[in-house]
Design a protein around this motif. Structure first.
Motif, PDB file in Angstrom:
ATOM      1  N   ARG A 354       0.715  -1.220  -0.122  1.00  0.00           N
ATOM      2  CA  ARG A 354      -0.045  -0.022   0.052  1.00  0.00           C
ATOM      3  C   ARG A 354       0.892   1.261   0.019  1.00  0.00           C
ATOM      4  NH1 ARG A 354      -3.803  -0.108   4.882  1.00  0.00           N
ATOM      5  NH2 ARG A 354      -1.872  -0.622   5.993  1.00  0.00           N
ATOM      6  N   GLY A 355       2.057   1.065  -0.448  1.00  0.00           N
ATOM      7  CA  GLY A 355       3.096   2.320  -0.366  1.00  0.00           C
ATOM      8  C   GLY A 355       4.112   2.118   0.613  1.00  0.00           C
ATOM      9  N   ILE A 356       4.979   3.082   0.722  1.00  0.00           N
ATOM     10  CA  ILE A 356       5.963   3.498   1.651  1.00  0.00           C
ATOM     11  C   ILE A 356       5.435   3.101   2.901  1.00  0.00           C
ATOM     12  CG2 ILE A 356       8.024   4.419   2.395  1.00  0.00           C
ATOM     13  CD1 ILE A 356       8.400   3.176  -0.533  1.00  0.00           C
ATOM     14  N   PRO A 357       5.713   2.452   3.906  1.00  0.00           N
ATOM     15  CA  PRO A 357       5.003   2.327   5.300  1.00  0.00           C
ATOM     16  C   PRO A 357       5.115   3.718   5.848  1.00  0.00           C
ATOM     17  CG  PRO A 357       6.327   0.482   5.044  1.00  0.00           C
ATOM     18  CD  PRO A 357       6.567   1.330   3.659  1.00  0.00           C
ATOM     19  N   PRO A 358       3.911   4.299   6.673  1.00  0.00           N
ATOM     20  CA  PRO A 358       3.999   5.671   7.177  1.00  0.00           C
ATOM     21  C   PRO A 358       4.759   6.275   8.286  1.00  0.00           C
ATOM     22  CG  PRO A 358       2.081   4.453   7.665  1.00  0.00           C
ATOM     23  CD  PRO A 358       2.833   3.385   6.923  1.00  0.00           C
ATOM     24  N   THR A 359       5.355   5.238   9.047  1.00  0.00           N
ATOM     25  CA  THR A 359       5.875   5.669   9.990  1.00  0.00           C
ATOM     26  C   THR A 359       7.642   4.922  10.110  1.00  0.00           C
ATOM     27  OG1 THR A 359       5.341   3.529  11.324  1.00  0.00           O
ATOM     28  CG2 THR A 359       4.008   5.486  11.551  1.00  0.00           C
ATOM     29  N   GLU A 360       8.390   5.600  10.925  1.00  0.00           N
ATOM     30  CA  GLU A 360       9.697   5.349  11.036  1.00  0.00           C
ATOM     31  C   GLU A 360       9.696   3.825  11.396  1.00  0.00           C
ATOM     32  OE1 GLU A 360      13.050   7.666  12.113  1.00  0.00           O
ATOM     33  OE2 GLU A 360      11.908   9.322  12.224  1.00  0.00           O
ATOM     34  N   LYS A 361       8.944   3.469  12.357  1.00  0.00           N
ATOM     35  CA  LYS A 361       8.896   2.161  12.979  1.00  0.00           C
ATOM     36  C   LYS A 361       8.468   1.080  11.836  1.00  0.00           C
ATOM     37  CE  LYS A 361       5.424  -0.614  15.574  1.00  0.00           C
ATOM     38  NZ  LYS A 361       3.952  -0.469  16.388  1.00  0.00           N
ATOM     39  N   ALA A 362       7.394   1.265  11.140  1.00  0.00           N
ATOM     40  CA  ALA A 362       7.056   0.430  10.072  1.00  0.00           C
ATOM     41  C   ALA A 362       8.076   0.351   9.027  1.00  0.00           C
ATOM     42  CB  ALA A 362       5.597   1.225   9.303  1.00  0.00           C
ATOM     43  N   ARG A 363       8.792   1.179   8.706  1.00  0.00           N
ATOM     44  CA  ARG A 363       9.951   1.341   7.616  1.00  0.00           C
ATOM     45  C   ARG A 363      11.087   0.292   7.995  1.00  0.00           C
ATOM     46  NH1 ARG A 363       8.061   6.354   7.118  1.00  0.00           N
ATOM     47  NH2 ARG A 363       9.697   7.469   7.818  1.00  0.00           N
ATOM     48  N   SER A 364      11.444   0.588   9.333  1.00  0.00           N
ATOM     49  CA  SER A 364      12.461  -0.199   9.904  1.00  0.00           C
ATOM     50  C   SER A 364      12.105  -1.576  10.042  1.00  0.00           C
ATOM     51  CB  SER A 364      12.900   0.247  11.252  1.00  0.00           C
ATOM     52  OG  SER A 364      11.797   0.061  12.356  1.00  0.00           O
ATOM     53  N   LEU A 365      10.703  -2.121  10.138  1.00  0.00           N
ATOM     54  CA  LEU A 365      10.432  -3.360  10.328  1.00  0.00           C
ATOM     55  C   LEU A 365      10.645  -4.118   9.194  1.00  0.00           C
ATOM     56  CD1 LEU A 365       7.427  -3.284  12.719  1.00  0.00           C
ATOM     57  CD2 LEU A 365       9.428  -4.471  13.067  1.00  0.00           C
ATOM     58  N   ASN A 377      13.999   3.138  -2.836  1.00  0.00           N
ATOM     59  CA  ASN A 377      12.711   3.766  -2.959  1.00  0.00           C
ATOM     60  C   ASN A 377      12.283   4.106  -1.660  1.00  0.00           C
ATOM     61  OD1 ASN A 377      10.526   4.911  -4.238  1.00  0.00           O
ATOM     62  ND2 ASN A 377       9.615   2.933  -4.665  1.00  0.00           N
ATOM     63  N   MET A 378      12.456   3.361  -0.529  1.00  0.00           N
ATOM     64  CA  MET A 378      12.012   3.694   0.744  1.00  0.00           C
ATOM     65  C   MET A 378      12.755   4.708   1.310  1.00  0.00           C
ATOM     66  SD  MET A 378      10.764   1.084   3.807  1.00  0.00           S
ATOM     67  CE  MET A 378      12.531   0.409   4.165  1.00  0.00           C
ATOM     68  N   ALA A 379      14.060   4.590   1.105  1.00  0.00           N
ATOM     69  CA  ALA A 379      14.962   5.488   1.709  1.00  0.00           C
ATOM     70  C   ALA A 379      14.762   6.804   1.102  1.00  0.00           C
ATOM     71  CB  ALA A 379      16.680   5.116   1.354  1.00  0.00           C
ATOM     72  N   ASN A 380      14.689   7.247  -0.039  1.00  0.00           N
ATOM     73  CA  ASN A 380      14.346   8.359  -0.655  1.00  0.00           C
ATOM     74  C   ASN A 380      13.244   8.979   0.009  1.00  0.00           C
ATOM     75  OD1 ASN A 380      14.895  10.463  -2.541  1.00  0.00           O
ATOM     76  ND2 ASN A 380      12.933   9.948  -3.624  1.00  0.00           N
ATOM     77  N   ALA A 381      12.143   7.927   0.276  1.00  0.00           N
ATOM     78  CA  ALA A 381      10.723   8.446   0.756  1.00  0.00           C
ATOM     79  C   ALA A 381      10.889   9.145   2.104  1.00  0.00           C
ATOM     80  CB  ALA A 381       9.552   7.462   0.742  1.00  0.00           C
ATOM     81  N   ASP A 382      11.807   8.165   3.000  1.00  0.00           N
ATOM     82  CA  ASP A 382      12.470   8.753   4.363  1.00  0.00           C
ATOM     83  C   ASP A 382      12.901   9.970   4.378  1.00  0.00           C
ATOM     84  OD1 ASP A 382      12.268   7.447   7.105  1.00  0.00           O
ATOM     85  OD2 ASP A 382      14.364   7.291   6.947  1.00  0.00           O
ATOM     86  N   TYR A 383      13.890  10.061   3.323  1.00  0.00           N
ATOM     87  CA  TYR A 383      14.614  11.263   3.304  1.00  0.00           C
ATOM     88  C   TYR A 383      13.753  12.421   3.150  1.00  0.00           C
ATOM     89  CZ  TYR A 383      18.339  14.735   1.561  1.00  0.00           C
ATOM     90  OH  TYR A 383      19.044  15.821   1.789  1.00  0.00           O
ATOM     91  N   ILE A 384      12.660  12.383   2.328  1.00  0.00           N
ATOM     92  CA  ILE A 384      11.923  13.390   2.008  1.00  0.00           C
ATOM     93  C   ILE A 384      10.907  13.778   3.159  1.00  0.00           C
ATOM     94  CG2 ILE A 384      10.116  14.324   0.601  1.00  0.00           C
ATOM     95  CD1 ILE A 384      11.057  12.551  -1.798  1.00  0.00           C
ATOM     96  N   SER A 385      10.613  12.745   3.796  1.00  0.00           N
ATOM     97  CA  SER A 385       9.703  12.698   5.052  1.00  0.00           C
ATOM     98  C   SER A 385      10.188  13.566   6.231  1.00  0.00           C
ATOM     99  CB  SER A 385       9.355  11.339   5.553  1.00  0.00           C
ATOM    100  OG  SER A 385       8.478  11.227   6.691  1.00  0.00           O
ATOM    101  N   LYS A 386      11.712  13.119   6.487  1.00  0.00           N
ATOM    102  CA  LYS A 386      12.485  13.657   7.501  1.00  0.00           C
ATOM    103  C   LYS A 386      12.742  15.403   7.089  1.00  0.00           C
ATOM    104  CE  LYS A 386      14.456   9.675   9.228  1.00  0.00           C
ATOM    105  NZ  LYS A 386      15.671   8.916   9.455  1.00  0.00           N
TER     106      LYS A 386
END
Length: 443
Positions: A354-365, A377-386
């Motif tokens: 359903r897309g890149i997970p919405p929280t850092e907790k979920a992304r790390s899991l 892809n996820m790292a770039n989304a995480d970068y933009i989010s931060k």
């Protein structure tokens, strides 16, 4: 690809918006139907997606029901085409599902028609939104109330043929790059390839997402808060079109014929066919990624390089989970929504479905189980989010788009193409675009 990155566009398809618009006044009168669910007593849940998404949902829901034995779930799922037409019919007939996967592009229309329920009273109680940023929750917020919980981070980014860059001996850009940097590397691609490859697809009209960030860097949104007017000035759009006209003139971007052929056809996208190395079409990975052998990577949309430029990036929510207002099982639906938001098993089952997970907790899991490209892809989304979270000069996240958004998108594309083909002067096309776009928004 095995997963779905549900960020093909901020505005998914014209058919979905048309279906939502078709709910009309009749549903307003009945408040979204007289009932929901089934006579079996089960909680009905519906979603759209691929077989992989279906299987992930079913696996996660089996765990939920095992841990919540009093809640039995009837699963309904399909592809996207016809999904909202069917939902509208069910709403009108009083048989709408209790819980549904909702499109971020349509949430405002269903919320204002009274079809879906506000969830605010459950937040911090049975609805655990720990780790969800305010900017992300804005994707499911309408008129100050929360009507849908985001399933993931939707970001606007560029997809890059990294192996193609390396073959030409060019360095992958820094994520803090600017529009001037994009032009420079696009020209370098053209030069290093001996004129065989364009640097970047023409973004002048191909994707509304790229222009939206450019406008926000000027302190302007695409639409007014009520969605009845454009939120940007003719001067901003002219500056945007002038940038891309110069890119075409310098052969840093392809000519109009290539851009036209690729419209709504990922198989003809410049990166997929090897004619360009950068594209704003975020659907290339997750859809077109399976038909190109290129090693792909991702970058944020370039930053403004003028005095006073603001952070233009923002987060949208992938798809949402929403409860129907007429349902008698809203409290149970909220428990399911919270389960998908926070439960470790559900997060691992869904991964990127359903897309890149919405929280850092979920992304790390899920990080350890992803492919190299998924990790990028996820790292770039995480970068933009931060970066968005830290920005002090960013506009508030935009409100859900109006029903006429797809018309405005098509007008932007056709207008840029008319300029590129030399059919209209930029001045004439600007006037025509604003007249037609304002008329579409006014309804």
């Amino acid at each position: 690809m095995g997963h779905e990155i549900s960020r093909r566009s901020l505005f998914r398809t014209a058919s979905g918006v048309a279906a939502a618009a078709a709910i009309g006044g009749s549903l307003t009168a009945c408040g979204g139907g007289t009932g929901a669910g089934t006579t079996s007593g089960k909680l009905t849940m519906t979603w759209w997606g691929s077989d992989d998404r279906h299987n992930a949902y079913k696996k996660a829901l089996a765990t939920f029901q095992k841990n919540n034995s009093k809640i039995k779930i009837e699963e309904r799922y399909s592809g996207y085409d016809g999904y909202f037409d069917k939902f509208n019919t069910q709403v009108a007939g009083g048989s709408a599902p209790d819980l549904l996967q909702m499109d971020t592009a349509l949430v405002a229309q269903y919320a204002r028609k009274g079809v879906i329920a506000p969830l605010d009273e459950y937040v911090g109680k049975s609805l655990d939104l720990t780790g969800f940023s305010k900017t992300l929750l804005a994707a499911g917020t309408v008129d100050g109330k929360l009507y849908g919980v985001p399933s993931g981070i939707g970001t606007n980014q560029l997809t890059v043929n990294r192996s193609g860059l390396e073959k030409l001996g060019l360095t992958f850009p820094d994520p803090e790059w600017t529009w001037a940097d994009l032009k420079k590397i696009a020209l370098d691609v053209r030069k290093k390839s001996g004129g065989k490859i364009y640097g970047v697809d023409d973004g002048g009209g191909g994707t509304l997402n790229a222009f939206e960030i450019f406008a926000r860097e000027h302190g302007q949104n695409l639409f007014s808060t009520d969605g009845k007017k454009l939120g940007f000035t003719p001067e901003t759009l002219q500056e945007w079109w002038e940038y891309w006209a110069e890119m075409r003139k310098d052969k840093a971007s392809p000519p109009a014929a290539i851009t036209s052929a690729a419209h709504n056809d990922l198989t003809k996208n410049g990166v997929v066919i090897g004619k360009s190395l950068f594209t704003f079409d975020i659907g290339v990975y997750g859809a077109g990624g399976s038909i190109t052998d290129a090693t792909l990577d991702f970058l944020p949309t370039p930053q403004g390089d003028w005095s006073g430029a603001r952070e233009g990036n923002f987060l949208n929510g992938g798809v949402l989970l929403s409860a129907t207002k007429a349902s008698k099982k809203i409290a149970d639906s909220v428990k399911v929504i919270s389960f998908f938001a926070q439960d470790k098993t559900a997060i691992k089952d869904m991964q990127l479905q359903r897309g890149i997970p919405p929280t850092e907790k979920a992304r790390s899991l899920i990080a350890g189980d992803l492919s190299d490209t998924d990790k990028k892809n996820m790292a770039n989304a995480d970068y933009i989010s931060k970066r968005v979270a830290k920005a002090s000069n960013a506009l508030a996240a935009p409100t859900a788009p109006p029903a006429a958004a797809t018309q405005v998108w098509d007008l932007l594309f056709q207008s840029n193409l008319a300029i590129a083909f030399g059919k209209k002067t930029m001045k004439a096309q600007l006037s025509e675009f604003f007249d037609q776009a304002q008329s579409a928004l006014a309804g």
